[in-house]
Design a protein around this motif. Structure first.
Motif, mmCIF file in Angstrom:
data_model
loop_
_atom_site.group_PDB
_atom_site.id
_atom_site.type_symbol
_atom_site.label_atom_id
_atom_site.label_comp_id
_atom_site.label_asym_id
_atom_site.label_seq_id
_atom_site.Cartn_x
_atom_site.Cartn_y
_atom_site.Cartn_z
ATOM 1 N N SER A 118 0.828 -1.209 0.000
ATOM 2 C CA SER A 118 0.000 0.000 0.000
ATOM 3 C C SER A 118 0.861 1.257 0.000
ATOM 4 N N GLN A 119 1.964 1.247 0.730
ATOM 5 C CA GLN A 119 2.856 2.410 0.721
ATOM 6 C C GLN A 119 3.505 2.595 -0.643
ATOM 7 N N VAL A 120 3.966 1.501 -1.240
ATOM 8 C CA VAL A 120 4.615 1.590 -2.547
ATOM 9 C C VAL A 120 3.620 2.032 -3.625
ATOM 10 N N ASN A 121 2.387 1.553 -3.545
ATOM 11 C CA ASN A 121 1.373 1.935 -4.524
ATOM 12 C C ASN A 121 0.775 3.314 -4.264
ATOM 13 N N GLY A 122 1.153 3.929 -3.122
ATOM 14 C CA GLY A 122 0.682 5.273 -2.827
ATOM 15 C C GLY A 122 -0.636 5.340 -2.103
ATOM 16 N N ASN A 123 -1.145 4.207 -1.650
ATOM 17 C CA ASN A 123 -2.425 4.199 -0.937
ATOM 18 C C ASN A 123 -2.263 4.528 0.544
ATOM 19 N N TYR A 124 -1.094 4.180 1.111
ATOM 20 C CA TYR A 124 -0.776 4.516 2.496
ATOM 21 C C TYR A 124 0.406 5.486 2.507
ATOM 22 N N GLU A 125 0.421 6.326 3.517
ATOM 23 C CA GLU A 125 1.537 7.254 3.680
ATOM 24 C C GLU A 125 2.565 6.660 4.648
ATOM 25 N N ALA A 126 3.839 6.769 4.284
ATOM 26 C CA ALA A 126 4.916 6.321 5.172
ATOM 27 C C ALA A 126 5.232 7.460 6.133
ATOM 28 N N LYS A 127 4.908 7.272 7.411
ATOM 29 C CA LYS A 127 5.071 8.347 8.387
ATOM 30 C C LYS A 127 6.360 8.231 9.188
ATOM 31 N N GLU A 128 6.764 7.002 9.507
ATOM 32 C CA GLU A 128 7.996 6.818 10.271
ATOM 33 C C GLU A 128 9.214 7.092 9.389
ATOM 34 N N ASP A 129 10.246 7.662 9.982
ATOM 35 C CA ASP A 129 11.438 8.042 9.221
ATOM 36 C C ASP A 129 12.056 6.841 8.505
ATOM 37 N N LYS A 130 12.137 5.713 9.207
ATOM 38 C CA LYS A 130 12.768 4.534 8.618
ATOM 39 C C LYS A 130 11.955 4.019 7.443
ATOM 40 N N MET A 131 10.635 3.985 7.590
ATOM 41 C CA MET A 131 9.777 3.529 6.501
ATOM 42 C C MET A 131 9.875 4.470 5.309
ATOM 43 N N LEU A 132 10.004 5.754 5.591
ATOM 44 C CA LEU A 132 10.131 6.734 4.508
ATOM 45 C C LEU A 132 11.439 6.545 3.754
ATOM 46 N N GLU A 133 12.496 6.206 4.475
ATOM 47 C CA GLU A 133 13.786 5.937 3.829
ATOM 48 C C GLU A 133 13.685 4.725 2.911
ATOM 49 N N TYR A 134 13.053 3.670 3.402
ATOM 50 C CA TYR A 134 12.887 2.472 2.585
ATOM 51 C C TYR A 134 12.020 2.771 1.357
ATOM 52 N N LEU A 135 10.923 3.491 1.557
ATOM 53 C CA LEU A 135 10.030 3.804 0.448
ATOM 54 C C LEU A 135 10.735 4.641 -0.613
ATOM 55 N N THR A 136 11.562 5.570 -0.171
ATOM 56 C CA THR A 136 12.330 6.394 -1.112
ATOM 57 C C THR A 136 13.264 5.530 -1.946
ATOM 58 N N GLU A 137 13.919 4.559 -1.307
ATOM 59 C CA GLU A 137 14.813 3.645 -2.020
ATOM 60 C C GLU A 137 14.037 2.805 -3.034
ATOM 61 N N VAL A 138 12.870 2.305 -2.634
ATOM 62 C CA VAL A 138 12.057 1.501 -3.540
ATOM 63 C C VAL A 138 11.618 2.332 -4.746
ATOM 64 N N ASN A 139 11.141 3.537 -4.503
ATOM 65 C CA ASN A 139 10.678 4.395 -5.598
ATOM 66 C C ASN A 139 11.806 4.744 -6.562
ATOM 67 N N GLU A 140 13.001 4.902 -6.031
ATOM 68 C CA GLU A 140 14.146 5.199 -6.899
ATOM 69 C C GLU A 140 14.428 4.009 -7.814
ATOM 70 N N LEU A 141 14.343 2.798 -7.262
ATOM 71 C CA LEU A 141 14.565 1.597 -8.066
ATOM 72 C C LEU A 141 13.457 1.419 -9.103
ATOM 73 N N LEU A 142 12.212 1.623 -8.688
ATOM 74 C CA LEU A 142 11.086 1.458 -9.597
ATOM 75 C C LEU A 142 11.142 2.458 -10.749
ATOM 76 N N SER A 143 11.700 3.640 -10.498
ATOM 77 C CA SER A 143 11.790 4.663 -11.548
ATOM 78 C C SER A 143 12.715 4.236 -12.679
ATOM 79 N N ARG A 144 13.556 3.231 -12.411
ATOM 80 C CA ARG A 144 14.490 2.752 -13.423
ATOM 81 C C ARG A 144 13.903 1.608 -14.258
#
Length: 205
Positions: A118-144
């Protein structure tokens, strides 16, 4: 020490430092992968991931399937503490990287974690700092990637990746040593020990 050096010198023993576990997984995957880019570049690869955090340690299980039916399975034990959600993200990231390491850019990624999907698909918001870091890494990979689809699997349907994660976690209390996995085709009492599969793997140190 000098005595041992002299004694062992005749055997040509050479010390080689152990590479990082994630780098080694990538290298092994590249060696195993035999499908050419021309054969698979227009088809979608399937990636199944699962992360686990238990009292014995944290781990991840990853299954990567090529369009031709080749299947690559990895059980990875973490050498650092991780929550269950962090382990799920670690598996998610590693699954993408494994497929990308052989040039694949069309993926369907399966995970049991409703939160991560849900976070990766944008349905949930990543609020914790650690989760946000992971989500940012995933989105960077998916953009490629050229194309991707993120799917949540019903719990219990992602059996292969789940079993691999549990296997890696169960090794947490085993001392560093070479481990040999054996499969026997017949009962020992029948007088013949036929090994139909033997694979050496070394637990990361």
């Amino acid at each position: 020490m000098v005595k041992w050096a002299v004694e062992l010198s005749q055997y040509g023993i050479e010390y080689r430092p152990r590479p990082a576990i994630k780098a080694q997984i990538m290298a092994d995957f590249l060696v195993e992968m035999t499908v050419t880019q021309e054969e698979s570049s227009t088809q979608t690869w399937m990636v199944y991931v699962d992360g686990s955090s238990t009292s014995t340690g944290s781990s991840e299980g990853i299954v990567v399937k090529s369009p031709q039916g080749d299947k690559f399975q990895y059980a990875v034990k973490f050498l650092f503490p991780a929550t269950n959600n962090e382990a799920e993200y670690e598996a998610f990231i590693m699954g993408i990287k494994l497929a990308m390491s052989v040039g694949e850019k069309k993926l369907t990624i399966h995970s049991e974690s409703q939160l991560i999907v849900s976070q990766v698909n944008g349905n949930y918001e990543a609020k914790e700092d650690k989760m946000l870091e992971y989500l940012t890494e995933v989105n960077e990979l998916l953009s490629r990637l050229d194309n991707y689809d993120i799917k949540q699997m019903p719990r219990g349907k992602n059996e292969s990746a789940d079993c691999l994660a549990k296997l890696a976690s169960s090794l947490a209390n085993i001392d560093n040593r070479e481990i040999t996995f054996l499969t026997y085709g017949k009962e020992k009492t029948d007088g013949s020990d036929v090994i139909i599969f033997c694979a050496d793997s070394e637990e990361p140190s």
